[in-house]
Write a protein that holds these residues in place. Structure first.
Motif, PDB file in Angstrom:
ATOM      1  N   GLY A   1       0.795  -1.226   0.000  1.00 30.82           N
ATOM      2  CA  GLY A   1       0.000   0.000   0.000  1.00 30.82           C
ATOM      3  C   GLY A   1       0.823   1.269   0.000  1.00 30.82           C
ATOM      4  N   LYS A   2       2.067   1.219  -0.467  1.00 35.61           N
ATOM      5  CA  LYS A   2       2.934   2.405  -0.527  1.00 35.61           C
ATOM      6  C   LYS A   2       2.540   3.258  -1.736  1.00 35.61           C
ATOM      7  CE  LYS A   2       7.923   3.503  -0.500  1.00 35.61           C
ATOM      8  NZ  LYS A   2       7.625   4.876  -0.414  1.00 35.61           N
TER       9      LYS A   2
ATOM     10  N   GLN B   1      -9.749   7.670  -2.165  1.00 38.89           N
ATOM     11  CA  GLN B   1     -11.175   7.368  -2.315  1.00 38.89           C
ATOM     12  C   GLN B   1     -11.464   6.116  -3.157  1.00 38.89           C
ATOM     13  OE1 GLN B   1     -12.729  11.112  -3.699  1.00 38.89           O
ATOM     14  NE2 GLN B   1     -13.665  11.574  -1.728  1.00 38.89           N
ATOM     15  N   PRO B   2     -10.828   5.950  -4.340  1.00 33.69           N
ATOM     16  CA  PRO B   2     -11.134   4.746  -5.125  1.00 33.69           C
ATOM     17  C   PRO B   2     -10.713   3.459  -4.424  1.00 33.69           C
ATOM     18  CG  PRO B   2      -9.869   6.308  -6.432  1.00 33.69           C
ATOM     19  CD  PRO B   2      -9.951   6.847  -5.055  1.00 33.69           C
ATOM     20  N   LEU B   3      -9.579   3.494  -3.719  1.00 31.89           N
ATOM     21  CA  LEU B   3      -9.108   2.302  -3.013  1.00 31.89           C
ATOM     22  C   LEU B   3     -10.051   1.930  -1.871  1.00 31.89           C
ATOM     23  CD1 LEU B   3      -5.305   3.169  -2.877  1.00 31.89           C
ATOM     24  CD2 LEU B   3      -6.353   1.337  -4.213  1.00 31.89           C
ATOM     25  N   VAL B   4     -10.543   2.933  -1.156  1.00 34.86           N
ATOM     26  CA  VAL B   4     -11.468   2.689  -0.044  1.00 34.86           C
ATOM     27  C   VAL B   4     -12.800   2.161  -0.584  1.00 34.86           C
ATOM     28  CG1 VAL B   4     -12.783   3.811   1.797  1.00 34.86           C
ATOM     29  CG2 VAL B   4     -10.383   4.373   1.471  1.00 34.86           C
ATOM     30  N   ALA B   5     -13.298   2.777  -1.681  1.00 29.79           N
ATOM     31  CA  ALA B   5     -14.573   2.346  -2.252  1.00 29.79           C
ATOM     32  C   ALA B   5     -14.495   0.904  -2.754  1.00 29.79           C
ATOM     33  CB  ALA B   5     -14.976   3.276  -3.399  1.00 29.79           C
TER      34      ALA B   5
ATOM     35  N   ARG C   1      -9.772  -1.995  -1.271  1.00 27.72           N
ATOM     36  CA  ARG C   1      -8.409  -2.445  -1.566  1.00 27.72           C
ATOM     37  C   ARG C   1      -7.374  -1.491  -0.970  1.00 27.72           C
ATOM     38  NH1 ARG C   1     -11.579  -5.702  -3.413  1.00 27.72           N
ATOM     39  NH2 ARG C   1     -11.455  -6.830  -5.380  1.00 27.72           N
ATOM     40  N   LYS C   2      -7.652  -0.956   0.220  1.00 28.54           N
ATOM     41  CA  LYS C   2      -6.839   0.115   0.813  1.00 28.54           C
ATOM     42  C   LYS C   2      -5.351  -0.195   0.880  1.00 28.54           C
ATOM     43  CE  LYS C   2      -6.583   3.981   3.381  1.00 28.54           C
ATOM     44  NZ  LYS C   2      -5.207   4.320   3.151  1.00 28.54           N
ATOM     45  N   ASP C   3      -4.941  -1.304   1.462  1.00 33.01           N
ATOM     46  CA  ASP C   3      -3.524  -1.607   1.623  1.00 33.01           C
ATOM     47  C   ASP C   3      -3.109  -2.829   0.811  1.00 33.01           C
ATOM     48  OD1 ASP C   3      -2.996   0.524   3.378  1.00 33.01           O
ATOM     49  OD2 ASP C   3      -3.857  -0.594   5.048  1.00 33.01           O
ATOM     50  N   GLN C   4      -3.676  -2.976  -0.378  1.00 39.31           N
ATOM     51  CA  GLN C   4      -3.358  -4.144  -1.200  1.00 39.31           C
ATOM     52  C   GLN C   4      -2.533  -3.811  -2.429  1.00 39.31           C
ATOM     53  OE1 GLN C   4      -6.849  -6.456  -2.070  1.00 39.31           O
ATOM     54  NE2 GLN C   4      -7.655  -6.229   0.009  1.00 39.31           N
ATOM     55  N   TYR C   5      -2.431  -2.503  -2.784  1.00 39.73           N
ATOM     56  CA  TYR C   5      -1.705  -2.121  -3.988  1.00 39.73           C
ATOM     57  C   TYR C   5      -0.684  -1.030  -3.697  1.00 39.73           C
ATOM     58  CZ  TYR C   5      -5.186  -4.599  -6.780  1.00 39.73           C
ATOM     59  OH  TYR C   5      -5.981  -5.558  -7.330  1.00 39.73           O
ATOM     60  N   ASP C   6       0.494  -1.146  -4.314  1.00 39.15           N
ATOM     61  CA  ASP C   6       1.459  -0.050  -4.344  1.00 39.15           C
ATOM     62  C   ASP C   6       1.094   0.826  -5.531  1.00 39.15           C
ATOM     63  OD1 ASP C   6       2.840  -0.971  -2.180  1.00 39.15           O
ATOM     64  OD2 ASP C   6       4.462  -1.892  -3.329  1.00 39.15           O
TER      65      ASP C   6
ATOM     66  N   LEU D   1      -5.931   6.417 -10.915  1.00 39.16           N
ATOM     67  CA  LEU D   1      -5.934   5.266 -10.015  1.00 39.16           C
ATOM     68  C   LEU D   1      -7.195   4.426 -10.214  1.00 39.16           C
ATOM     69  CD1 LEU D   1      -4.713   3.692  -7.674  1.00 39.16           C
ATOM     70  CD2 LEU D   1      -5.667   5.372  -6.112  1.00 39.16           C
ATOM     71  N   SER D   2      -8.331   5.087 -10.392  1.00 38.84           N
ATOM     72  CA  SER D   2      -9.586   4.370 -10.631  1.00 38.84           C
ATOM     73  C   SER D   2      -9.511   3.570 -11.923  1.00 38.84           C
ATOM     74  CB  SER D   2     -10.749   5.353 -10.716  1.00 38.84           C
ATOM     75  OG  SER D   2     -10.818   6.134  -9.556  1.00 38.84           O
TER      76      SER D   2
END
Length: 145
Positions: free
Chosen positions: A41-42, A65-69, A72-77, A98-99
């Motif tokens: 998630g960096k 916002q897109p990661l939270v929606a 996938r908050k801490d799953q992608y760098d 990002l979206s």
């Protein structure tokens, strides 16, 4: 095209040889090139940490916002390069990119991101200045004498 045929369209993930998904995001005059890959998630923006580049918490909130929606908050760098515009426009451009990158990596997330408007390019830009006016719409001050 009938709804049954539209439901049959299966989108393939677009992942490069390094295991990354790429997308371009735009907002106002800012353009963001965004790569995502599985990781802790960096988030890196123009070679800097996201806290250093986007100092205001509101801009960082816009970014995630897109990661939270998508959950996938801490799953992608996230690695991105941004040019043009100001910080607010750049944050919006990174969110858009990002979206789109998330939908390239996991096409099934499109149904989650689309209703919130994350995949739509915000078309609002600064209106141009017209001749005979002080600004885009503001006239010069009228003087009777």
């Amino acid at each position: 095209m009938d709804p049954a045929a539209a439901a049959e369209v299966v989108r393939e993930p677009k992942i490069d040889e390094h295991g990354r998904a790429y997308a371009t995001g735009r907002r106002k005059n800012a353009v963001a090139r965004v790569w995502i890959k599985p990781g802790p998630g960096k988030v890196t923006v123009n070679g800097k940490d996201v806290e250093a580049y986007f100092a205001r918490p509101v801009l960082r909130m816009i970014l995630e916002q897109p990661l939270v929606a998508a959950g996938r908050k801490d799953q992608y760098d996230v690695i991105c390069t941004v040019t043009g515009g100001g910080l607010s426009g750049q944050a919006g451009a990174v969110r858009h990119g990002l979206s789109r990158a998330l939908t390239n990596f996991e096409p099934e997330l499109r149904g989650v991101l689309k209703p919130d408007g994350f995949l739509t390019r915000d078309a609002r830009v600064v209106e141009r200045k017209k001749y005979g006016r002080r600004k885009a719409r503001r006239s010069f001050q009228f003087s009777k004498r």
